[in-house]
Write a protein that holds these residues in place. Structure first.
Motif, PDB file in Angstrom:
ATOM      1  N   GLY A 189      33.478  60.410  13.413  1.00 57.31           N
ATOM      2  CA  GLY A 189      32.044  60.524  13.130  1.00 57.31           C
ATOM      3  C   GLY A 189      31.368  59.186  12.999  1.00 57.31           C
ATOM      4  N   MET A 190      31.679  58.261  13.885  1.00 57.31           N
ATOM      5  CA  MET A 190      31.138  56.904  13.806  1.00 57.31           C
ATOM      6  C   MET A 190      29.611  56.915  13.850  1.00 57.31           C
ATOM      7  N   GLN A 199      31.054  50.255   6.975  1.00 56.70           N
ATOM      8  CA  GLN A 199      31.485  51.153   5.900  1.00 56.70           C
ATOM      9  C   GLN A 199      31.992  50.373   4.683  1.00 56.70           C
ATOM     10  N   VAL A 200      32.686  49.283   4.898  1.00 55.66           N
ATOM     11  CA  VAL A 200      33.165  48.461   3.778  1.00 55.66           C
ATOM     12  C   VAL A 200      31.976  47.916   3.002  1.00 55.66           C
ATOM     13  N   GLU A 219      37.501  56.694   3.147  1.00 52.54           N
ATOM     14  CA  GLU A 219      38.932  56.634   2.836  1.00 52.54           C
ATOM     15  C   GLU A 219      39.787  56.764   4.085  1.00 52.54           C
ATOM     16  N   ILE A 220      39.322  57.540   5.050  1.00 51.04           N
ATOM     17  CA  ILE A 220      40.063  57.682   6.304  1.00 51.04           C
ATOM     18  C   ILE A 220      40.054  56.357   7.061  1.00 51.04           C
ATOM     19  N   TYR A 221      38.894  55.689   7.127  1.00 53.68           N
ATOM     20  CA  TYR A 221      38.818  54.377   7.763  1.00 53.68           C
ATOM     21  C   TYR A 221      39.794  53.414   7.077  1.00 53.68           C
ATOM     22  N   GLU A 222      39.730  53.419   5.759  1.00 58.66           N
ATOM     23  CA  GLU A 222      40.545  52.503   4.963  1.00 58.66           C
ATOM     24  C   GLU A 222      42.042  52.737   5.215  1.00 58.66           C
ATOM     25  N   GLU A 223      42.462  53.992   5.172  1.00 51.26           N
ATOM     26  CA  GLU A 223      43.867  54.322   5.402  1.00 51.26           C
ATOM     27  C   GLU A 223      44.308  53.949   6.815  1.00 51.26           C
TER      28      GLU A 223
END
Length: 149
Positions: free
Chosen positions: A41-42, A56-57, A66-70
């Motif tokens: 969902g960018m 996002q950061v 959290e999904i990006y981070e992981e």
């Protein structure tokens, strides 16, 4: 050998270690930059996964953060595991986690950390540096958005 020489040698090793870490971080950022922002969902208008992650950061507003981070952390861990053992051992010596391990190892005197532990420490360091780079770039992105409004 003089104490000054020993300190200078350690400083040079530290500098070379930092340069190696930054080169790996650069390759991680390049990898993320080459991935099209077509998943998770960018945000529209962002071209790469790196652009989206950096944005996002900076704001941490998306439910998928959290999904990006992981995902990025897993890339960092994989990059660390791919490094030669010697590189990992040198890089780990300067990680905060190594210092903590060394200070807490009373019961493990004489035991060296496992290769997996060392790779994990370096992976966490890589992830922290990637987060710093993403935050800096994300803030620049947000400044650009603010000026265009």
């Amino acid at each position: 050998m003089s104490r000054h020489f020993e300190c200078e040698r350690i400083d040079r090793i530290r500098l070379m270690s930092e340069q190696r870490l930054f080169s790996v971080v650069r390759s991680i950022v390049d990898e993320l930059s080459s991935e099209r922002a077509t998943r998770l969902g960018m945000e529209q208008g962002l071209m790469s996964l790196w652009d989206e992650f950096a944005a996002q950061v900076a704001v941490e507003q998306n439910d998928l953060f959290e999904i990006y981070e992981e995902y990025v952390e897993s890339i960092c861990m994989t990059a660390a595991r791919k490094l030669p053992t010697f590189d990992l051992q040198i890089l780990a010596l300067f990680s905060d986690t190594y210092v903590e391990w060394w200070l807490d190892r009373d019961e493990d005197r004489g035991r060296d950390p496992s290769d997996e532990e060392v790779a994990e420490w370096v992976g966490y360091d890589l992830f922290a540096l990637v987060l710093e780079a993403a935050e800096a770039e994300g803030n620049l992105f947000l400044e650009g958005v603010m000026h265009s409004v």
